[in-house]
Write a protein that holds these residues in place. Structure first.
Motif, PDB file in Angstrom:
ATOM      1  N   PHE A  45      39.081  18.709  38.289  1.00 28.17           N
ATOM      2  CA  PHE A  45      38.347  20.144  38.708  1.00 28.17           C
ATOM      3  C   PHE A  45      39.102  20.899  40.130  1.00 28.17           C
ATOM      4  CE2 PHE A  45      34.987  20.802  42.012  1.00 28.17           C
ATOM      5  CZ  PHE A  45      34.032  21.609  41.313  1.00 28.17           C
ATOM      6  N   ASN A  46      39.605  20.281  40.820  1.00 26.52           N
ATOM      7  CA  ASN A  46      40.175  20.833  41.641  1.00 26.52           C
ATOM      8  C   ASN A  46      41.372  21.248  41.611  1.00 26.52           C
ATOM      9  OD1 ASN A  46      42.261  18.555  41.575  1.00 26.52           O
ATOM     10  ND2 ASN A  46      42.170  18.061  43.459  1.00 26.52           N
ATOM     11  N   GLN A  47      41.543  21.499  40.182  1.00 27.67           N
ATOM     12  CA  GLN A  47      43.047  22.272  39.738  1.00 27.67           C
ATOM     13  C   GLN A  47      42.320  23.503  39.450  1.00 27.67           C
ATOM     14  OE1 GLN A  47      44.639  20.210  36.710  1.00 27.67           O
ATOM     15  NE2 GLN A  47      46.464  20.949  38.215  1.00 27.67           N
ATOM     16  N   ILE A  48      41.115  24.245  39.005  1.00 30.47           N
ATOM     17  CA  ILE A  48      40.478  25.067  38.137  1.00 30.47           C
ATOM     18  C   ILE A  48      40.977  26.592  39.168  1.00 30.47           C
ATOM     19  CG2 ILE A  48      39.011  26.296  37.564  1.00 30.47           C
ATOM     20  CD1 ILE A  48      36.882  23.888  36.331  1.00 30.47           C
ATOM     21  N   VAL A  49      40.759  26.516  40.202  1.00 28.86           N
ATOM     22  CA  VAL A  49      40.680  27.764  41.679  1.00 28.86           C
ATOM     23  C   VAL A  49      42.537  27.608  41.654  1.00 28.86           C
ATOM     24  CG1 VAL A  49      39.744  29.041  43.817  1.00 28.86           C
ATOM     25  CG2 VAL A  49      38.834  27.447  42.540  1.00 28.86           C
ATOM     26  N   PRO A  50      43.093  26.166  42.107  1.00 23.03           N
ATOM     27  CA  PRO A  50      44.790  26.824  42.447  1.00 23.03           C
ATOM     28  C   PRO A  50      45.102  27.617  41.244  1.00 23.03           C
ATOM     29  CG  PRO A  50      44.469  24.874  42.702  1.00 23.03           C
ATOM     30  CD  PRO A  50      43.238  25.307  42.914  1.00 23.03           C
ATOM     31  N   VAL A  51      44.638  27.178  39.885  1.00 26.97           N
ATOM     32  CA  VAL A  51      45.447  27.435  38.596  1.00 26.97           C
ATOM     33  C   VAL A  51      44.854  29.058  38.817  1.00 26.97           C
ATOM     34  CG1 VAL A  51      45.119  27.839  35.979  1.00 26.97           C
ATOM     35  CG2 VAL A  51      45.650  25.322  37.383  1.00 26.97           C
ATOM     36  N   CYS A  52      43.794  29.243  38.343  1.00 24.10           N
ATOM     37  CA  CYS A  52      43.764  31.222  38.851  1.00 24.10           C
ATOM     38  C   CYS A  52      44.267  31.723  39.812  1.00 24.10           C
ATOM     39  CB  CYS A  52      41.977  31.230  39.504  1.00 24.10           C
ATOM     40  SG  CYS A  52      41.027  30.278  37.623  1.00 24.10           S
ATOM     41  N   ARG A  53      44.577  31.317  41.189  1.00 22.21           N
ATOM     42  CA  ARG A  53      45.462  32.144  41.836  1.00 22.21           C
ATOM     43  C   ARG A  53      46.588  32.104  41.788  1.00 22.21           C
ATOM     44  NH1 ARG A  53      45.280  33.846  46.952  1.00 22.21           N
ATOM     45  NH2 ARG A  53      43.426  32.526  47.715  1.00 22.21           N
ATOM     46  N   SER A  54      47.256  31.073  40.957  1.00 21.61           N
ATOM     47  CA  SER A  54      48.940  31.669  40.240  1.00 21.61           C
ATOM     48  C   SER A  54      49.000  32.614  39.287  1.00 21.61           C
ATOM     49  CB  SER A  54      49.224  29.401  39.860  1.00 21.61           C
ATOM     50  OG  SER A  54      50.629  30.042  39.337  1.00 21.61           O
ATOM     51  N   VAL A  55      47.944  32.117  38.563  1.00 22.26           N
ATOM     52  CA  VAL A  55      48.275  33.320  37.081  1.00 22.26           C
ATOM     53  C   VAL A  55      47.565  34.330  37.735  1.00 22.26           C
ATOM     54  CG1 VAL A  55      46.886  34.153  35.556  1.00 22.26           C
ATOM     55  CG2 VAL A  55      47.687  31.958  35.799  1.00 22.26           C
ATOM     56  N   LEU A  56      46.919  34.689  38.725  1.00 24.12           N
ATOM     57  CA  LEU A  56      46.586  35.922  39.816  1.00 24.12           C
ATOM     58  C   LEU A  56      47.825  36.463  40.439  1.00 24.12           C
ATOM     59  CD1 LEU A  56      43.915  37.909  40.134  1.00 24.12           C
ATOM     60  CD2 LEU A  56      43.023  36.732  41.831  1.00 24.12           C
ATOM     61  N   GLN A  57      48.283  35.266  41.264  1.00 25.59           N
ATOM     62  CA  GLN A  57      49.751  36.177  42.390  1.00 25.59           C
ATOM     63  C   GLN A  57      50.767  36.364  40.618  1.00 25.59           C
ATOM     64  OE1 GLN A  57      50.168  32.577  44.441  1.00 25.59           O
ATOM     65  NE2 GLN A  57      49.148  33.406  45.962  1.00 25.59           N
ATOM     66  N   HIS A  58      50.499  36.088  39.812  1.00 29.08           N
ATOM     67  CA  HIS A  58      52.195  36.230  39.050  1.00 29.08           C
ATOM     68  C   HIS A  58      51.876  37.409  38.226  1.00 29.08           C
ATOM     69  CE1 HIS A  58      53.199  32.035  40.166  1.00 29.08           C
ATOM     70  NE2 HIS A  58      53.801  33.193  40.279  1.00 29.08           N
ATOM     71  N   HIS A  59      50.321  37.984  37.770  1.00 24.63           N
ATOM     72  CA  HIS A  59      50.871  39.105  37.638  1.00 24.63           C
ATOM     73  C   HIS A  59      50.605  40.741  37.867  1.00 24.63           C
ATOM     74  CE1 HIS A  59      46.510  41.044  38.903  1.00 24.63           C
ATOM     75  NE2 HIS A  59      47.027  41.963  38.348  1.00 24.63           N
ATOM     76  N   GLU A  60      50.759  41.807  36.730  1.00 14.71           N
ATOM     77  CA  GLU A  60      51.654  42.995  37.174  1.00 14.71           C
ATOM     78  C   GLU A  60      50.187  43.244  37.173  1.00 14.71           C
ATOM     79  OE1 GLU A  60      54.683  45.875  34.550  1.00 14.71           O
ATOM     80  OE2 GLU A  60      55.603  43.205  34.083  1.00 14.71           O
ATOM     81  N   PHE A  61      50.547  43.723  38.383  1.00 12.08           N
ATOM     82  CA  PHE A  61      49.003  44.679  39.286  1.00 12.08           C
ATOM     83  C   PHE A  61      48.932  46.306  38.918  1.00 12.08           C
ATOM     84  CE2 PHE A  61      46.993  46.785  42.361  1.00 12.08           C
ATOM     85  CZ  PHE A  61      45.956  45.921  42.284  1.00 12.08           C
ATOM     86  N   ASP A  62      48.026  46.627  38.153  1.00 16.37           N
ATOM     87  CA  ASP A  62      48.402  47.948  37.744  1.00 16.37           C
ATOM     88  C   ASP A  62      46.174  48.651  38.619  1.00 16.37           C
ATOM     89  OD1 ASP A  62      47.830  50.567  36.759  1.00 16.37           O
ATOM     90  OD2 ASP A  62      48.613  50.585  34.994  1.00 16.37           O
ATOM     91  N   ALA A  63      46.749  49.437  39.124  1.00 15.38           N
ATOM     92  CA  ALA A  63      45.242  49.907  40.916  1.00 15.38           C
ATOM     93  C   ALA A  63      44.928  50.121  38.951  1.00 15.38           C
ATOM     94  CB  ALA A  63      45.812  51.314  41.371  1.00 15.38           C
ATOM     95  N   ASN A  64      44.965  51.555  38.085  1.00 14.00           N
ATOM     96  CA  ASN A  64      43.934  52.449  37.496  1.00 14.00           C
ATOM     97  C   ASN A  64      44.148  51.599  35.555  1.00 14.00           C
ATOM     98  OD1 ASN A  64      42.952  54.170  39.569  1.00 14.00           O
ATOM     99  ND2 ASN A  64      45.221  54.545  39.667  1.00 14.00           N
ATOM    100  N   PRO A  65      44.504  51.244  35.363  1.00 19.35           N
ATOM    101  CA  PRO A  65      44.439  49.762  34.245  1.00 19.35           C
ATOM    102  C   PRO A  65      43.039  50.764  32.928  1.00 19.35           C
ATOM    103  CG  PRO A  65      42.875  48.562  35.431  1.00 19.35           C
ATOM    104  CD  PRO A  65      43.078  49.621  36.132  1.00 19.35           C
TER     105      PRO A  65
END
Ligand code: NDP
Ligand code: MG
Length: 405
Positions: free
Chosen positions: A363-383
């Protein structure tokens, strides 16, 4: 035609006003789920004002046929071709037309007879039906918040271009939508979303590490589908709702606040510039926001439970604990960044919740997993939409690399 979007509705013009005396014809995407079933209760109690003209389901096809026997829709759709192929359709009442897959959804939501499409499928898979309905110029009563978390700016722009409206079913957003009608758009200082705090409001971080699936599925105030129930327990549901509000009401993240209110009676509030706070109150019963989205701009008597002021009850409020519930911080971050962040957070969360329900993640891995995936994605401001769909798939794959051990 003047574009109409949700943020304009309370103040100026109103969604396409359906004032004719014929029944409002409704298509329910996800009719077999918690919101879908509550919508059918609203239809049943409406004394002919609403007609359930189209129903869809994914795997609960027997239940779909039972609903068809009771509500006599013109159309039903089985979204899974596999489930449909192995199902004995002879139990479907005569005269009901059945279709399959995404094509079936598109056929349903584009029927001229349909006035309102209730978007009540769970997950980002609901985006396609919502999109098709808006493209067809239909009013959408939106429960599927994942649609706005994933692609809020694109969805709201489409609604504006088609001159139609996205009306909230999510109880907090319905409350804000109702409270906003007390003032002018420019006089809104902030909105305050209430959160029940879920079953683990008083849990320590150590206790949260031991949470079982059964505990996470026991919500103290709301009876909902499994995914949103787990989201409420991590408070990711509130994070998604912050992002949903960001796009639905076109408000920057710093005008959105969250307060914990365990009784779930005050469904959210709007604070105006003069300090007045306008709230919407009712017992925790989704039939009220569902009916309001369907009857808007009118209000009708309905089957939702009513507040009883003859008994004593308390309304408590406390600030959320961002340390024990880090999902909230993620929600604010994603509402600030926009772009691709919402699609990635949403998909990572869907996959992580599925992992928790299957026993692959704690249960307590759900949010850290989301944070990690979010941090590692290639951000685009206007997809564009295609990019968001690809990122949704990518984020889900990323989550499969995590496990409890
Ligand atoms: P449920 O899990 O109870 O129901 C989900 C519905 O979606 C079912 O009809 C299900 O069909 C259908 N579905 C599942 N997977 C697919 C798929 N791959 N393709 C098409 N349809 C599918 O969810 P809820 O009713 O609780 O929630 C629905 C949405 O409403 C969510 O976005 C949730 O966040 C939102 N919401 C819910 C609230 C609530 O009180 N429940 C409150 C506020 C918002 P089948 O039964 O055949 O599997
Ligand atoms: Mg909600």
């Amino acid at each position: 035609m003047t574009p109409v979007s949700c943020q304009q509705i309370p103040f100026e013009c109103g969604a396409k006003r359906m004032t004719s005396s014929r029944a409002r014809s409704i298509a329910i995407l996800g009719a077999t789920g918690s919101i879908g079933r509550s919508t059918l209760e609203v239809v049943e109690a409406s004394q002919g004002r609403f007609k359930a003209a189209g129903l869809t389901a994914n795997s609960s096809l027997k239940q779909l046929c039972e609903q068809a026997a009771r509500f006599a829709p013109k159309w039903v759709v089985a979204t899974s071709p596999q489930e449909s192929a192995s199902f004995d359709w002879s139990v479907l009442p005569e005269g009901v037309e059945v279709s399959v897959g995404q094509e079936g959804i598109e056929r349903l939501v584009t029927q001229p007879e349909i006035d309102v499409v209730v978007s009540a499928v769970v997950g980002s898979v609901g985006l396609r039906g919502t999109w098709a309905a808006l493209e067809a110029g239909k009013t959408v009563a939106l429960a599927n918040k994942e649609t706005l978390v994933m692609a809020g700016p694109l969805v709201m722009r489409l609604a504006a271009e088609r001159g139609t409206a996205v009306l909230p079913i999510d109880s907090e957003h319905s409350a804000v939508f109702q409270a906003m009608q007390a003032g002018r758009r420019n006089d809104v200082k902030r909105i305050i979303l209430t959160a029940s705090g879920g079953p683990f409001r008083r849990y320590t971080s150590q206790q949260m590490a031991q949470v079982t699936v059964e505990q996470a599925l026991a919500h103290p105030t709301w009876d909902m589908g499994p995914k949103i129930t787990v989201d409420s327990a991590t408070m990711m549901n509130k994070a998604l709702e912050i992002v949903e509000a960001r796009w639905l009401f076109d408000l920057p993240a710093d005008q959105i606040d969250v307060v914990v209110h365990p009784q779930s009676i005050v469904h959210s509030m709007v604070e105006f510039l003069d300090g007045s706070v306008v709230a919407q109150l009712s017992p925790p019963d989704m039939k009220l926001p569902i009916q309001y989205a369907l009857s808007y701009p009118e209000r009708w008597p309905g089957p939702a439970e009513k507040l009883d002021f003859r008994g004593c009850f308390h309304l408590d409020f406390e600030p959320p604990d961002l340390g024990r519930f880090p999902a909230l911080g993620l929600g604010f971050e994603v509402a600030r960044s926009g772009g691709t962040a919402g699609a990635v957070l949403n998909a990572a969360n869907e996959a992580a919740v599925a992992g928790f329900l299957d026993g692959r993640l704690a249960f307590n891995q759900i949010v850290p997993v989301c944070r990690s995936v979010l941090q590692h994605h290639e951000f685009d401001a206007n997809p564009d939409l295609e990019q968001l769909i690809q990122l949704d798939n990518w984020a889900r794959r990323e989550v499969t690399r995590w496990s409890c051990s």
